[in-house]
Scaffold this motif. Sequence first.
Motif, short mmCIF file in Angstrom:
data_model
loop_
_atom_site.label_atom_id
_atom_site.label_comp_id
_atom_site.label_asym_id
_atom_site.label_seq_id
_atom_site.Cartn_x
_atom_site.Cartn_y
_atom_site.Cartn_z
N ILE A 12 70.10 -4.72 80.19
CA ILE A 12 71.47 -4.71 80.73
C ILE A 12 71.84 -6.13 81.14
N ASP A 13 73.14 -6.38 81.22
CA ASP A 13 73.61 -7.68 81.69
C ASP A 13 72.98 -7.94 83.06
N GLY A 14 72.50 -9.16 83.26
CA GLY A 14 71.90 -9.49 84.56
C GLY A 14 70.41 -9.20 84.64
N GLY A 16 68.13 -10.77 82.98
CA GLY A 16 67.35 -12.01 82.80
C GLY A 16 66.83 -12.20 81.39
N LYS A 17 67.41 -11.49 80.46
CA LYS A 17 66.96 -11.53 79.05
C LYS A 17 66.99 -12.94 78.44
N SER A 18 68.11 -13.65 78.65
CA SER A 18 68.31 -14.93 77.94
C SER A 18 67.24 -15.96 78.29
N ILE A 50 84.57 -12.37 66.17
CA ILE A 50 84.57 -10.96 66.60
C ILE A 50 84.07 -10.87 68.05
N ARG A 51 83.06 -11.68 68.39
CA ARG A 51 82.54 -11.68 69.78
C ARG A 51 83.65 -12.01 70.77
N ASN A 52 84.45 -13.00 70.37
CA ASN A 52 85.54 -13.40 71.26
C ASN A 52 86.51 -12.23 71.48
N LEU A 68 83.63 -2.93 65.88
CA LEU A 68 83.56 -4.41 65.87
C LEU A 68 82.12 -4.88 66.09
N MET A 69 81.38 -4.18 66.93
CA MET A 69 79.96 -4.54 67.12
C MET A 69 79.24 -4.47 65.77
N PHE A 70 79.53 -3.41 65.02
CA PHE A 70 78.86 -3.24 63.72
C PHE A 70 79.41 -4.18 62.66
N SER A 72 80.37 -7.26 63.25
CA SER A 72 79.65 -8.51 63.55
C SER A 72 78.21 -8.42 63.05
N ARG A 73 77.60 -7.26 63.26
CA ARG A 73 76.19 -7.06 62.86
C ARG A 73 76.03 -7.13 61.35
N GLN A 74 76.98 -6.55 60.62
CA GLN A 74 76.89 -6.57 59.15
C GLN A 74 76.82 -8.01 58.63
N ASP A 94 68.78 -11.90 69.86
CA ASP A 94 69.27 -11.61 71.22
C ASP A 94 70.23 -10.43 71.06
N ARG A 95 69.70 -9.25 71.10
CA ARG A 95 70.31 -7.93 70.91
C ARG A 95 70.39 -7.54 69.43
N PHE A 96 70.18 -6.22 69.21
CA PHE A 96 70.36 -5.61 67.89
C PHE A 96 70.82 -4.16 68.12
N ALA A 99 71.26 -2.06 71.40
CA ALA A 99 72.37 -2.36 72.32
C ALA A 99 73.54 -1.42 72.07
N SER A 100 73.81 -1.12 70.80
CA SER A 100 74.94 -0.23 70.50
C SER A 100 74.64 1.20 70.96
N LEU A 101 73.37 1.61 70.79
CA LEU A 101 72.99 2.96 71.26
C LEU A 101 73.18 3.03 72.78
N ALA A 102 72.72 1.99 73.48
CA ALA A 102 72.76 2.03 74.95
C ALA A 102 74.19 1.82 75.48
N TYR A 103 74.87 0.78 74.98
CA TYR A 103 76.19 0.45 75.55
C TYR A 103 77.30 1.38 75.05
N GLN A 104 77.37 1.56 73.71
CA GLN A 104 78.48 2.38 73.19
C GLN A 104 78.09 3.86 73.22
N GLY A 105 76.85 4.16 72.73
CA GLY A 105 76.43 5.56 72.69
C GLY A 105 76.40 6.18 74.08
N ARG A 153 84.67 -8.81 79.50
CA ARG A 153 85.25 -7.45 79.58
C ARG A 153 84.17 -6.40 79.85
N ILE A 154 82.98 -6.59 79.27
CA ILE A 154 81.94 -5.57 79.44
C ILE A 154 81.24 -5.74 80.80
N GLU A 155 81.04 -6.99 81.20
CA GLU A 155 80.42 -7.24 82.52
C GLU A 155 81.29 -6.73 83.67
P1 TMP Z 1 75.26 -10.89 75.74
O1 TMP Z 1 75.95 -11.20 77.03
O2 TMP Z 1 73.87 -10.42 75.91
O3 TMP Z 1 75.42 -11.97 74.72
O4 TMP Z 1 76.01 -9.58 75.13
C1 TMP Z 1 77.38 -9.50 75.13
C2 TMP Z 1 77.80 -8.15 75.61
O5 TMP Z 1 77.96 -7.28 74.50
C3 TMP Z 1 76.87 -7.48 76.60
O6 TMP Z 1 77.66 -6.99 77.68
C4 TMP Z 1 76.33 -6.32 75.83
C5 TMP Z 1 77.40 -6.02 74.83
N1 TMP Z 1 76.97 -5.36 73.59
C6 TMP Z 1 77.37 -4.05 73.35
O7 TMP Z 1 78.05 -3.45 74.17
N2 TMP Z 1 76.97 -3.45 72.18
C7 TMP Z 1 76.25 -4.09 71.23
O8 TMP Z 1 75.92 -3.51 70.18
C8 TMP Z 1 75.86 -5.46 71.49
C9 TMP Z 1 75.08 -6.20 70.45
C10 TMP Z 1 76.24 -6.05 72.67
#
Ligand code: TMP
Length: 212
Positions: A12-14, A16-18, A50-52, A68-70, A72-74, A94-96, A99-105, A153-155
């Motif tokens: 999750i954000d915060g 300490g992954k990076s 797309i990230r922007n 859009l996540m997918f 970018s992934r493609q 740094d994420r694959f 992340a979509s299963l956890a955040y979107q799913g 936006r997600i944070e």
């Molecule tokens: P990051 O801050 O680790 O670079 O990731 C950007 C944000 O995107 C973070 O809040 C997690 C989110 N994210 C998703 O919601 N779904 C995804 O599939 C991916 C790859 C990231």
Amino acid sequence: MKKGLFISVEGIDGAGKSTHVNFICEYLESKGKTVVVTREPGGTPLGEQIRNLLLHSTNMHHNTELLLMFASRQELIEKIIFPNLKDGICVVADRFVDASLAYQGAGRGLGMAKVKQLINLLEPGLTTDLTFLFNVPLSIAVNRIAKNRNKDRIEEENEDFFTKVQNAYLDIAKAQPDRMKVINTNRLKSETRNEIIQHLDYLLDKQNDAPL
Ligand code: TMP
């Protein structure tokens, strides 16, 4: 020719992954590997655009976010991940898809089935050799995010959202313990690094033992 190792880093954000992505790359390089590092969403010129959109638009439908996540992934899979793995180069992502299963799913409540459909549509056979799930108590992660004045936006999401995301990650790790390793980052950095090294060494040994 053995294919390159595919390693992803999640949390999750915060969490300490990076901090640990660089260390993983440096360690693999110290073992003679060539490494490329990617990030998602992003990692290609189109993916970064797309990230922007994903992190700074307002009022985005959850399905749009997922697609859009997918998208970018493609781009990343075709232009960076596949070609490098094929050339025997290690990819540290740094994420694959987890992340979509956890955040979107889970976080957005779209359900695992929908996300899995997209995984199958893109590259069903592409799975990581090893995934590190960096984990801290939610209160610590939320405090760290709160200190960041430029939240994306997600944070901006609330604690309930991140609870769902974190629980989903832990459920995936429970279901796939060989692939996904939960790493507690709420301790000395040296302790975290030692645990990372153990998992990387195991993977490198396994790769060396594999038949050509
Ligand atoms: P990051 O801050 O680790 O670079 O990731 C950007 C944000 O995107 C973070 O809040 C997690 C989110 N994210 C998703 O919601 N779904 C995804 O599939 C991916 C790859 C990231």
